[in-house]
Enzyme design. Structure first.
Site, PDB file in Angstrom:
ATOM      1  N   ASP A  68     -75.427  26.366  76.612  1.00  0.00           N
ATOM      2  CA  ASP A  68     -75.356  25.358  77.572  1.00  0.00           C
ATOM      3  C   ASP A  68     -76.307  24.157  77.329  1.00  0.00           C
ATOM      4  O   ASP A  68     -76.063  23.111  77.927  1.00  0.00           O
ATOM      5  CB  ASP A  68     -74.928  25.937  79.162  1.00  0.00           C
ATOM      6  CG  ASP A  68     -73.801  26.441  79.295  1.00  0.00           C
ATOM      7  OD1 ASP A  68     -73.015  26.625  78.260  1.00  0.00           O
ATOM      8  OD2 ASP A  68     -73.605  27.159  80.160  1.00  0.00           O
ATOM      9  N   ARG A  97     -66.227  18.933  85.882  1.00  0.00           N
ATOM     10  CA  ARG A  97     -66.143  20.395  85.922  1.00  0.00           C
ATOM     11  C   ARG A  97     -67.444  21.049  86.275  1.00  0.00           C
ATOM     12  O   ARG A  97     -67.490  22.155  86.972  1.00  0.00           O
ATOM     13  CB  ARG A  97     -65.567  21.009  84.585  1.00  0.00           C
ATOM     14  CG  ARG A  97     -64.197  20.902  84.331  1.00  0.00           C
ATOM     15  CD  ARG A  97     -63.918  21.565  82.994  1.00  0.00           C
ATOM     16  NE  ARG A  97     -64.465  22.949  82.928  1.00  0.00           N
ATOM     17  CZ  ARG A  97     -65.219  23.309  82.015  1.00  0.00           C
ATOM     18  NH1 ARG A  97     -65.131  22.811  80.784  1.00  0.00           N
ATOM     19  NH2 ARG A  97     -65.816  24.407  82.088  1.00  0.00           N
ATOM     20  N   CYS A 107     -59.873  26.765  73.715  1.00  0.00           N
ATOM     21  CA  CYS A 107     -60.499  25.937  74.690  1.00  0.00           C
ATOM     22  C   CYS A 107     -61.489  24.848  73.843  1.00  0.00           C
ATOM     23  O   CYS A 107     -61.404  25.081  72.465  1.00  0.00           O
ATOM     24  CB  CYS A 107     -61.502  26.627  75.641  1.00  0.00           C
ATOM     25  SG  CYS A 107     -63.063  27.009  74.914  1.00  0.00           S
ATOM     26  N   ARG A 111     -61.496  31.432  72.188  1.00  0.00           N
ATOM     27  CA  ARG A 111     -61.928  32.074  73.478  1.00  0.00           C
ATOM     28  C   ARG A 111     -61.437  33.698  73.392  1.00  0.00           C
ATOM     29  O   ARG A 111     -60.491  33.919  74.121  1.00  0.00           O
ATOM     30  CB  ARG A 111     -61.508  31.468  74.475  1.00  0.00           C
ATOM     31  CG  ARG A 111     -62.438  31.399  75.653  1.00  0.00           C
ATOM     32  CD  ARG A 111     -63.569  30.475  75.542  1.00  0.00           C
ATOM     33  NE  ARG A 111     -64.578  30.740  76.567  1.00  0.00           N
ATOM     34  CZ  ARG A 111     -65.594  29.932  76.912  1.00  0.00           C
ATOM     35  NH1 ARG A 111     -66.132  29.245  75.861  1.00  0.00           N
ATOM     36  NH2 ARG A 111     -66.463  30.285  77.934  1.00  0.00           N
ATOM     37  N   LYS A 122     -72.762  26.555  88.971  1.00  0.00           N
ATOM     38  CA  LYS A 122     -71.321  26.798  88.846  1.00  0.00           C
ATOM     39  C   LYS A 122     -70.727  28.090  88.073  1.00  0.00           C
ATOM     40  O   LYS A 122     -70.341  28.944  88.514  1.00  0.00           O
ATOM     41  CB  LYS A 122     -70.701  25.591  87.709  1.00  0.00           C
ATOM     42  CG  LYS A 122     -69.392  26.099  87.245  1.00  0.00           C
ATOM     43  CD  LYS A 122     -68.733  25.193  86.215  1.00  0.00           C
ATOM     44  CE  LYS A 122     -69.357  25.300  84.689  1.00  0.00           C
ATOM     45  NZ  LYS A 122     -68.297  26.299  84.039  1.00  0.00           N
ATOM     46  N   ASN A 123     -71.952  28.381  87.028  1.00  0.00           N
ATOM     47  CA  ASN A 123     -71.558  29.824  86.363  1.00  0.00           C
ATOM     48  C   ASN A 123     -71.661  30.861  87.448  1.00  0.00           C
ATOM     49  O   ASN A 123     -71.522  32.041  86.782  1.00  0.00           O
ATOM     50  CB  ASN A 123     -72.401  30.065  85.105  1.00  0.00           C
ATOM     51  CG  ASN A 123     -71.864  28.859  84.008  1.00  0.00           C
ATOM     52  OD1 ASN A 123     -70.518  28.368  84.251  1.00  0.00           O
ATOM     53  ND2 ASN A 123     -72.500  28.302  83.138  1.00  0.00           N
TER      54      ASN A 123
END
Ligand code: UD1
Length: 419
Positions: free
Chosen positions: A306, A398, A116, A121, A22-23
């Protein structure tokens, strides 16, 4: 409201193919906007964040099509420089489109991303870098208004912190700037390298991605390309942690083991055996895991923020006490409170979490508050006594493609409900 039910106590066995990262995928999708061209993105994960990015691309004038796991983006007719507030809110990382829109349109307007689920952020480093490239930026009543003065111009940019998002925005915008841009103290994550490889495959001239100094020589235009997104190292970490927790024997295919250099030794130290071969990682776990001394989250090549939540779920049932220090985001321990509701023993003091491993977790109803934290609750559910209900799984979706199906195929008792 969608939720996941997991019955704990089933070993995981079998093999899976890892999804694309995803990133990597999100900044690459932003990069498709720079210059006219058609990009075929192979191994593009089907995620709600990717769907949100597609909506943004469509709203700017791109045409997008899915062909199996490939996403095709036709950016020949981009005609808009604004991302609506609704679309900005739908995806936390939509700020990564800023540099790309500026590079394409010369102007850009988007609402400030604000806070967030991981805490405030800030985007000061993104703004700093883009200003250095010659962009006039005004922040007015929650909106960021950008205009290029004459032309984007290459320059030397020293980042006070190796921000992933800021490095991506600067890299994307400087690809078509006049002259040479040098980013010092750039982020070195594998996703930065993937973005550079994608842009270079379209004709950009980026050298040094993956090191702390990236040199970009501006080119006049970019062209068409086909690019394969790298495997998701955080999803790999999540599945490795799950097998270490449940015990079992699982093979991850389509992996990049070298991107997990800070993760694999941790899981090995906790007692699982890991075998690596080219693009495969096999984990064999037989016994209850042992605690790990201290995990400090750091920019790459350090231990990724993460990966903190999935490894914390693992530590929660380890023999002994583990300590975590979260250095990247200040509000990234919400999963610990939910894990405690399942019987874990985790104490938080500022950026430090002390995790005393318990013999057992117990199934109950828990809430996911963010992407990786939510996934850590699914892991806890896989070993808990009884059934765990995980609510608010839109956070998990997500970033994880079909997490319930993946675990089911490996032998878990898990189901998803939409009522
Ligand atoms: C971060 C992670 C990345 C991860 C992603 C998704 C790091 C260094 N980055 O990237 O690995 O994949 O989240 O969870 O681990 N900051 C500022 N000003 C800015 C930008 C950032 O102060 O303009 C601060 C942030 O508040 C944070 C830190 O820098 O404390 C890391 O931010 P950054 O790397 O930019 O975050 P992401 O790009 O989201």
């Amino acid at each position: 409201m969608s939720c996941i039910y997991v019955e704990g106590g089933h070993k995981l066995n079998g093999e899976i193919d890892l999804q694309g990262a995803k990133n990597s995928c999100l900044p690459i999708l932003a990069g498709t906007l720079v210059g006219k061209g058609i990009s075929v993105i192979h191994n593009c994960p089907r995620l709600t964040d990717v769907e949100a990015a597609i909506k943004i691309l469509n709203s700017l004038g791109c045409k997008t099509y899915w062909k199996g796991r490939d996403l095709i983006v036709d950016a020949n007719d981009v005609n808009c420089d604004t991302i609506s507030e609704t679309l900005m809110r739908e995806m936390r990382s939509s700020i990564v489109f800023l540099g790309a829109i500026i590079a394409r349109m010369g102007t850009a307007e988007l609402s400030s991303p604000g806070g967030c689920e991981l805490g405030p952020r800030p985007i000061d480093l993104h703004i700093y870098g883009l200003k250095k490239l010659g962009v006039d930026i005004k922040e007015e009543r929650g909106f960021i208004k950008c205009k290029v003065n004459n032309k984007l111009r290459g320059t030397k940019i020293v980042l006070p912190f190796p921000s992933v998002g800021a490095t991506e925005n600067i890299m994307i915008a400087s690809v078509v700037a006049q002259g040479e841009t040098i980013i010092h103290n750039a982020a070195q994550e594998p996703e930065i390298v993937d973005l550079a490889n994608y842009l270079n495959s379209r004709g950009a001239n980026i050298k040094g991605a993956g090191d702390s100094c990236i040199v970009i020589n501006g080119v006049k235009k970019l062209g068409n390309t086909e690019h394969t997104v790298i495997p998701d190292r955080i999803v790999a970490t999540t599945y490795l942690s799950a097998v270490a927790m449940t015990t079992g024997d699982v093979l991850l295919n389509k992996a990049n083991p070298q991107d997990l250099d800070s993760i694999i030794p941790v899981i090995e130290e906790m007692g699982s055996r890991i075998f690596v071969e080219k693009d495969k990682i096999r984990i064999v776990s037989k016994d209850r895991v042992k605690a790990i001394k201290t995990i400090r989250t750091m920019p790459y090549p350090g231990f990724p923020t993460d990966a903190q939540a999935p490894i914390m779920a693992l530590a929660s049932i380890a023999k002994g006490t583990s300590v975590f220090v979260e250095n990247i985001f200040e509000n990234r321990y919400k999963h610990a409170i939910e894990l405690n509701r399942m019987g874990a023993d985790i104490k938080i003091e500022g950026k430090v979490a002390v995790v005393k491993g318990v013999d057992k977790l117990f199934g109950t109803t828990v809430k996911s508050h963010d992407l990786r934290g939510g996934a850590s609750l699914v892991l806890a559910g896989l070993v808990a006594d009884g059934v765990t209900k995980i609510e608010d799984i839109h956070h998990i979706e997500r970033g994880y493609q079909d997490i319930d199906k993946v675990f089911k195929d490996l032998g878990a008792k898990i189901s998803r409900s939409d009522v």
